[in-house]
Design a protein around this motif. Structure first.
Motif, mmCIF file in Angstrom:
data_model
loop_
_atom_site.group_PDB
_atom_site.id
_atom_site.type_symbol
_atom_site.label_atom_id
_atom_site.label_comp_id
_atom_site.label_asym_id
_atom_site.label_seq_id
_atom_site.Cartn_x
_atom_site.Cartn_y
_atom_site.Cartn_z
ATOM 1 N N GLY A 14 19.445 -67.197 -83.578
ATOM 2 C CA GLY A 14 19.067 -66.147 -84.522
ATOM 3 C C GLY A 14 19.624 -64.782 -84.180
ATOM 4 O O GLY A 14 19.034 -63.752 -84.549
ATOM 5 N N TRP A 15 20.738 -64.750 -83.505
ATOM 6 C CA TRP A 15 21.290 -63.479 -83.037
ATOM 7 C C TRP A 15 21.713 -62.550 -84.171
ATOM 8 O O TRP A 15 21.595 -61.335 -84.048
ATOM 9 C CB TRP A 15 22.475 -63.734 -82.105
ATOM 10 C CG TRP A 15 22.079 -64.277 -80.766
ATOM 11 C CD1 TRP A 15 20.891 -64.086 -80.118
ATOM 12 C CD2 TRP A 15 22.867 -65.095 -79.902
ATOM 13 N NE1 TRP A 15 20.888 -64.726 -78.905
ATOM 14 C CE2 TRP A 15 22.085 -65.351 -78.731
ATOM 15 C CE3 TRP A 15 24.149 -65.635 -79.974
ATOM 16 C CZ2 TRP A 15 22.563 -66.120 -77.674
ATOM 17 C CZ3 TRP A 15 24.625 -66.394 -78.921
ATOM 18 C CH2 TRP A 15 23.831 -66.641 -77.787
ATOM 19 N N ALA B 7 21.560 -59.703 -76.377
ATOM 20 C CA ALA B 7 21.231 -61.126 -76.350
ATOM 21 C C ALA B 7 22.445 -61.971 -75.990
ATOM 22 O O ALA B 7 22.358 -62.900 -75.167
ATOM 23 C CB ALA B 7 20.662 -61.553 -77.698
ATOM 24 N N VAL B 8 23.581 -61.657 -76.597
ATOM 25 C CA VAL B 8 24.818 -62.385 -76.303
ATOM 26 C C VAL B 8 25.255 -62.130 -74.863
ATOM 27 O O VAL B 8 25.628 -63.056 -74.123
ATOM 28 C CB VAL B 8 25.922 -61.966 -77.294
ATOM 29 C CG1 VAL B 8 27.287 -62.449 -76.828
ATOM 30 C CG2 VAL B 8 25.625 -62.515 -78.687
ATOM 31 N N TYR B 9 25.183 -60.885 -74.442
ATOM 32 C CA TYR B 9 25.587 -60.498 -73.087
ATOM 33 C C TYR B 9 24.720 -61.217 -72.047
ATOM 34 O O TYR B 9 25.238 -61.784 -71.076
ATOM 35 C CB TYR B 9 25.449 -58.983 -72.943
ATOM 36 C CG TYR B 9 25.767 -58.427 -71.579
ATOM 37 C CD1 TYR B 9 27.075 -58.084 -71.238
ATOM 38 C CD2 TYR B 9 24.754 -58.219 -70.638
ATOM 39 C CE1 TYR B 9 27.368 -57.560 -69.980
ATOM 40 C CE2 TYR B 9 25.041 -57.705 -69.390
ATOM 41 C CZ TYR B 9 26.342 -57.365 -69.067
ATOM 42 O OH TYR B 9 26.630 -56.845 -67.820
ATOM 43 N N LEU C 253 30.426 -62.306 -79.413
ATOM 44 C CA LEU C 253 30.299 -60.966 -79.989
ATOM 45 C C LEU C 253 30.923 -60.906 -81.373
ATOM 46 O O LEU C 253 30.322 -60.388 -82.321
ATOM 47 C CB LEU C 253 30.945 -59.937 -79.061
ATOM 48 C CG LEU C 253 30.191 -59.620 -77.768
ATOM 49 C CD1 LEU C 253 31.084 -58.823 -76.813
ATOM 50 C CD2 LEU C 253 28.906 -58.849 -78.061
ATOM 51 N N ARG C 254 32.116 -61.429 -81.505
ATOM 52 C CA ARG C 254 32.760 -61.426 -82.822
ATOM 53 C C ARG C 254 31.987 -62.301 -83.808
ATOM 54 O O ARG C 254 31.916 -61.984 -84.998
ATOM 55 C CB ARG C 254 34.215 -61.887 -82.703
ATOM 56 C CG ARG C 254 35.086 -60.898 -81.971
ATOM 57 C CD ARG C 254 36.563 -61.206 -82.067
ATOM 58 N NE ARG C 254 37.341 -60.252 -81.278
ATOM 59 C CZ ARG C 254 38.661 -60.130 -81.333
ATOM 60 N NH1 ARG C 254 39.371 -60.926 -82.129
ATOM 61 N NH2 ARG C 254 39.290 -59.237 -80.588
ATOM 62 N N GLY D 36 29.803 -56.537 -66.048
ATOM 63 C CA GLY D 36 28.680 -56.968 -65.235
ATOM 64 C C GLY D 36 28.142 -58.350 -65.542
ATOM 65 O O GLY D 36 27.195 -58.803 -64.888
ATOM 66 N N PHE D 37 28.735 -59.042 -66.511
ATOM 67 C CA PHE D 37 28.273 -60.381 -66.896
ATOM 68 C C PHE D 37 28.818 -61.476 -65.992
ATOM 69 O O PHE D 37 28.425 -62.645 -66.110
ATOM 70 C CB PHE D 37 28.700 -60.693 -68.346
ATOM 71 C CG PHE D 37 30.185 -60.620 -68.559
ATOM 72 C CD1 PHE D 37 31.010 -61.699 -68.292
ATOM 73 C CD2 PHE D 37 30.784 -59.453 -69.024
ATOM 74 C CE1 PHE D 37 32.380 -61.638 -68.478
ATOM 75 C CE2 PHE D 37 32.144 -59.368 -69.222
ATOM 76 C CZ PHE D 37 32.952 -60.463 -68.943
#
Length: 253
Positions: free
Chosen positions: A29-30, A41-43, A84-85, A137-138
């Motif tokens: 549900g992003w 949320a994705v990160y 992200l895209r 930082g991920f």
């Protein structure tokens, strides 16, 4: 005819239109979140649900990184960009090399001398509130990072075990709307920005040579992944004796 945005489009590597990634985005549900929370949320998914580890190559598609469940700077970056895209966040890649000392401790000492002096590196840049934000930082998942923090609690400066930071106890790795870093102090060369990882890897590749490349793909990286899992689980102890405290100037701001 409406022009497409090259920083939002799918590519061979950024295959967010493929079913596994599209399903993940829908299930989480992003797209229903605010822009700030979509990015976060994705990160966080890429940082902690995709474990730190070494893939067969840098130029693999996001779906392969997702299915494998692990990655390093370049491959986790590809998955991050695809996600992200997929949720409508403009992003691009910034390419570098880092000093090989940053991988000391993860790379077994027996083979460390044959590792290339410089290792291909990248981070992701996103357009957020009118500015480009650097996301690096991920790379290390929290479980692995906490092992390093416990093992090197006597210092804030570490270049080894996949980290290159002068603030190990409190590195800027959490998404809060600003830059995040975990390997920045190891940077040697700056190759600039690219709209896609596809374009970056057409211009730059890791210079292993045939023999070292074959050894890496079929043997060394698996050994490195066993070591990473060992550190994360507590079976192996990070040692200051194996840590190369070499510091290179950070060429990129």
């Amino acid at each position: 005819m409406q022009k497409t945005d090259p920083q939002l489009e799918p590519t061979k590597l950024l295959d967010f239109d493929a079913e596994p990634i599209a399903r993940l985005i829908d299930n989480r549900g992003w797209r229903d979140l605010s822009e700030f929370d979509r990015i976060g949320a994705v990160y966080d998914f890429v940082r902690n649900e995709i474990a730190f580890g070494y893939n067969r190559a840098d130029d693999i598609p996001a779906t392969e990184v997702l299915s494998g469940g692990y990655g390093q700077c370049n491959t986790k970056g590809t998955l991050l960009m695809a996600l992200l895209r997929g949720v409508g966040i403009r992003c691009r890649l910034h390419g570098f090399t880092i000093h090989k000392g940053l991988q000391r401790g993860v790379v077994p000492e027996l083979v460390y001398p044959i590792a290339p002096q410089e290792i291909l590196h990248s981070w992701v840049e996103i357009k957020f509130q009118g500015a480009w934000i650097n996301l690096e930082g991920f790379i290390l998942d929290d479980a692995f990072l906490k092992v390093l923090q416990r093992s090197f609690s006597d210092t804030d400066s570490l270049c080894g075990y996949g980290a290159g930071t002068d603030c190990l106890s409190t590195p800027p790795v959490a998404w809060n709307g600003e830059d995040t870093y975990i390997q920045k102090t190891g940077i040697v060369q700056d190759f600039g920005v690219f709209d896609t990882p596809d374009a970056f890897y057409l211009s730059h590749e890791q210079s292993f040579g045939w023999l070292r490349g074959a050894l890496y793909r079929h043997f060394i990286r698996h050994w490195m992944n066993v070591r990473v899992r060992g550190f994360r689980s507590g079976r192996l102890k990070a040692s200051t004796n194996a840590t190369h405290r070499h510091k290179e100037p950070a060429n990129a701001a």
